[in-house]
Design a protein around this motif. Structure first.
Motif, mmCIF file in Angstrom:
data_model
loop_
_atom_site.group_PDB
_atom_site.id
_atom_site.type_symbol
_atom_site.label_atom_id
_atom_site.label_comp_id
_atom_site.label_asym_id
_atom_site.label_seq_id
_atom_site.Cartn_x
_atom_site.Cartn_y
_atom_site.Cartn_z
ATOM 1 N N CYS A 180 0.856 -1.192 0.000
ATOM 2 C CA CYS A 180 0.000 0.000 0.000
ATOM 3 C C CYS A 180 0.893 1.243 0.000
ATOM 4 N N CYS A 219 0.042 3.416 3.485
ATOM 5 C CA CYS A 219 0.369 3.021 4.864
ATOM 6 C C CYS A 219 1.472 1.977 4.954
ATOM 7 N N CYS A 258 -7.572 -1.583 1.336
ATOM 8 C CA CYS A 258 -6.477 -1.839 2.277
ATOM 9 C C CYS A 258 -7.055 -2.015 3.679
ATOM 10 N N CYS A 268 -5.587 1.133 5.995
ATOM 11 C CA CYS A 268 -5.913 2.547 5.799
ATOM 12 C C CYS A 268 -7.133 2.773 4.916
HETATM 13 FE FE FE Z 1 -3.004 1.152 3.398
#
Ligand code: FE
Length: 236
Positions: A190, A193, A223, A226
């Protein structure tokens, strides 16, 4: 002195060797509650007991702590839920009410704090604010505190491992080289994050079975840390 551009020439993993705890810093100004996940909380004196926390000026909580001159520290444990970390770590109080779906306590000053997923809380009054350019350092005098739930404190390193944030690379051994090849081949990260999607593990909490390649995950998947969608992931 290195600036952030120069530092990119070095291994950023060096910074992961610095040890931190993980906390949720909360405050309230009038009817507005705020909170965010922080790894920069540190005791600086014992008489009086003072602690500091760094808050980005872009953080919704920054102006609220400045106005209220009060904040609480919830010390997170290894039992902390993904939901609590996700909500307070990677979303902004400008966009959502972070407290809406999570159970929390309120201290005698009206400030929120957490029991579930924590080991302790500390109530602080701001006694000094130091401007660090991008961040403000709030120096807080501890006026109250309590143990919340029995448990083990989570460290930043634990946090990165438990929540599968990008993990630091170690010295190059054969086994680790194998892992590196595997990461380059299979894993997706990701961009926001650092959560790493490992197809061998999947994301069972979100209905993605172990063994599911990233390409086969439905586009509705987000995700788990986040909340951003698949388009925000990059192949490792
Ligand atoms: Fe994330």
């Amino acid at each position: 002195m290195l600036n952030s551009n120069q530092f990119s020439m070095l291994s950023p993993e060096i910074l992961f060797d610095i040890s931190y705890g993980i906390y949720i810093v909360t405050s309230r100004d009038g009817d507005t509650q705020c909170g965010f996940v922080s790894n920069t909380v540190m005791q600086v004196t014992s008489s009086p007991i003072q602690i500091v926390t760094m808050v980005s000026k872009n953080n919704y909580s920054c102006s609220i702590i400045e106005k209220s001159e009060k904040f609480n520290i919830s010390v997170l444990s290894k039992d902390v839920s993904k939901e609590l970390v996700s909500t307070f770590g990677y979303k902004s109080g400008k966009d959502i009410d972070k407290f809406e779906s999570l159970s929390y306590e309120t201290d005698s000053r009206g400030l929120p704090y957490f029991k579930q997923g924590t080991v302790a809380m500390l109530s602080c009054n701001v006694v000094r604010v130091i401007d660090f350019g991008t961040h403000l350092m709030f120096v807080g005098e501890v006026v109250n505190g309590e143990k919340t739930v029995e448990g083990k404190v989570i460290t930043y390193k634990d946090f990165r491992e438990i929540f599968k944030a990008a993990s630091p690379k170690n010295a190059p051994t054969f086994q680790q080289k194998l892992n590196q090849v595997k990461m380059e081949k299979d894993l997706y990260v990701c961009n926001l994050c650092g959560y790493v999607y490992d197809p061998e593990v999947g994301d069972p909490d979100s209905g993605i079975a172990p063994g599911t390649p990233f390409e086969d995950i439905p586009n509705t998947w987000v995700c788990p840390i986040c909340g951003v969608d698949k388009s925000n992931f990059s192949k490792k």
